[in-house]
Design an enzyme around this catalytic site. Structure first.
Site, mmCIF file in Angstrom:
data_model
loop_
_atom_site.group_PDB
_atom_site.id
_atom_site.type_symbol
_atom_site.label_atom_id
_atom_site.label_comp_id
_atom_site.label_asym_id
_atom_site.label_seq_id
_atom_site.Cartn_x
_atom_site.Cartn_y
_atom_site.Cartn_z
ATOM 1 N N ILE A 81 0.831 -1.211 0.000
ATOM 2 C CA ILE A 81 0.000 0.000 0.000
ATOM 3 C C ILE A 81 0.863 1.258 0.000
ATOM 4 O O ILE A 81 0.502 2.264 -0.617
ATOM 5 C CB ILE A 81 -0.982 0.007 1.196
ATOM 6 C CG1 ILE A 81 -1.931 1.212 1.113
ATOM 7 C CG2 ILE A 81 -0.245 -0.032 2.519
ATOM 8 C CD1 ILE A 81 -2.762 1.279 -0.139
ATOM 9 N N GLU A 158 -7.163 -2.474 5.794
ATOM 10 C CA GLU A 158 -7.166 -3.139 7.095
ATOM 11 C C GLU A 158 -5.969 -4.075 7.217
ATOM 12 O O GLU A 158 -5.376 -4.483 6.228
ATOM 13 C CB GLU A 158 -8.469 -3.926 7.299
ATOM 14 C CG GLU A 158 -8.983 -4.694 6.093
ATOM 15 C CD GLU A 158 -8.067 -5.765 5.572
ATOM 16 O OE1 GLU A 158 -7.484 -6.480 6.404
ATOM 17 O OE2 GLU A 158 -7.929 -5.906 4.350
ATOM 18 N N GLY A 299 -5.556 -6.997 0.760
ATOM 19 C CA GLY A 299 -6.066 -6.062 1.755
ATOM 20 C C GLY A 299 -5.202 -4.812 1.787
ATOM 21 O O GLY A 299 -4.665 -4.386 0.763
ATOM 22 N N GLU A 300 -5.111 -4.196 2.960
ATOM 23 C CA GLU A 300 -4.298 -2.990 3.181
ATOM 24 C C GLU A 300 -4.842 -1.751 2.459
ATOM 25 O O GLU A 300 -4.238 -0.693 2.529
ATOM 26 C CB GLU A 300 -2.838 -3.188 2.718
ATOM 27 C CG GLU A 300 -2.102 -4.339 3.332
ATOM 28 C CD GLU A 300 -0.686 -4.500 2.775
ATOM 29 O OE1 GLU A 300 -0.235 -3.647 1.972
ATOM 30 O OE2 GLU A 300 -0.020 -5.481 3.140
ATOM 31 N N GLY A 301 -5.935 -1.873 1.713
ATOM 32 C CA GLY A 301 -6.390 -0.770 0.873
ATOM 33 C C GLY A 301 -5.749 -0.762 -0.497
ATOM 34 O O GLY A 301 -5.897 0.212 -1.242
#
Length: 334
Positions: A81, A158, A299-301
């Site tokens: 990210i 997240e 994930g992580e955006g």
């Protein structure tokens, strides 16, 4: 406004509908901002991190300490990210919503810790009603500060070992779908681990019984990071911000948010189709059309970050592309 926006889109120098989903996004953003010339200001992705008591049951292939280790990686700007954020000029914020670790103060870390991880929802609710309220309050404060900088488009990521289990439980409860449909391998589990994960989650569902109230579902199965994402989405909607929805876990948070305020769907842009198996089913439940499918499940955006250039493209073509009249190009024959 909708007629004026659609006319502007249709009169660009192109066949009707030929920019596909980008035309839908341009129309959506114009309607949210009530403008024929919308703008995107200070795009931001906020990563909420938290630990889960259910991780104690072995539902993930990774140990729980990976949560805090990845937060440190975010702060060192070494994660995916961070890379995609730098590439696309997106500001990245990291929030400790409830990691089972005491972090040293860091200028890039927002401390919003509600607890040292949630309860184990195999034997109790993940959090108390008071903790859930605190998650929403802290999330609103975070989004308000970001909004006050001039940001009008925000995405949420997240980090939390065990949070695909949390998301699967939320999805099963809200969508009334069997856990086998909602549960994926998560962080690189094998088929035997997946079967064990489903068995454990069924035991959790049997323990708590049927729950119909969305807030009780979130209290029972949510992580502190999932609850704060839900609260942050609601806060962003109330400020009329554009909301970039990432993958499976953030969509689970959105499931609760859209049940609380159905109009939030007007502001939500679904960035990608996660390769986590439940995500396709939850998007079908929501009748949501994601921008890209890159088979990502990190994930992580990261889905927000890679999709943001497409959102920019939608705004730029609306604002800068010539119309048939301005370019002196003939329209099609009737």
């Amino acid at each position: 406004m909708i007629q004026d926006l659609q006319h502007k889109i249709d009169m660009k120098t192109k066949p009707l509908g030929s920019l596909g989903i980008l035309e839908n996004v341009a129309l959506q953003i114009g309607l949210v901002q009530q403008s024929l010339t919308p703008i995107l200001n200070k795009p931001t992705v906020v990563i909420f991190a938290g630990d889960h008591g259910i991780a104690e049951e072995g539902v993930s292939a990774y140990p729980q300490e990976v949560t805090y280790q990845m937060v440190l990686n975010f702060l060192s700007k070494g994660a995916a990210i961070n890379v995609f954020g730098r590439q696309n000029d997106i500001d990245i914020k990291i929030v400790d919503a409830g990691v089972k670790f005491d972090f040293e103060p860091h200028p890039d870390l927002i401390t919003a810790k509600v607890g040292m991880g949630t309860g184990n929802f195999l034997i109790e609710k993940a959090m108390t009603a008071e903790q859930l309220d605190l998650c929403f309050n802290k999330a609103d404060q975070i989004v308000t500060k970001i909004f006050d900088t001039g940001c009008n488009i925000i995405g949420f990521g997240e980090m939390g070992i065990g949070n695909t289990s949390s998301a699967a439980m939320i999805m099963s409860s809200i969508c009334n779908l069997p856990l086998e449909v909602c549960t994926g391998k998560g962080t690189a589990s094998n088929n035997d681990q997946l079967a064990n994960k489903v068995r454990i989650l069924k035991d959790c569902q049997n323990f708590h019984g049927v729950i119909n109230d969305p807030m009780e579902v979130l209290q029972t199965y949510g992580g502190f990071e999932v609850a704060q994402i839900c609260g942050a989405m609601l806060s962003a909607y109330k400020k009329n911000m554009l909301i970039m929805v990432d993958g499976f876990i953030t969509t689970a948070a959105y499931l609760i948010a859209v049940h609380l305020i159905p109009e939030i769907k007007n502001n939500a842009i679904f960035c990608h189709l996660s390769d986590e198996s439940g995500h396709q089913h939850v998007l079908e439940f929501l009748k949501a059309d994601p921008l890209v499918n890159l088979r990502m499940r990190l994930g992580e955006g990261t889905g927000c970050a890679v999709a943001y250039p497409l959102i920019k493209s939608a705004v730029h073509f609306l604002n800068e592309m010539a119309s048939f009249d301005s370019a002196g190009v003939s329209t099609k024959n009737d």
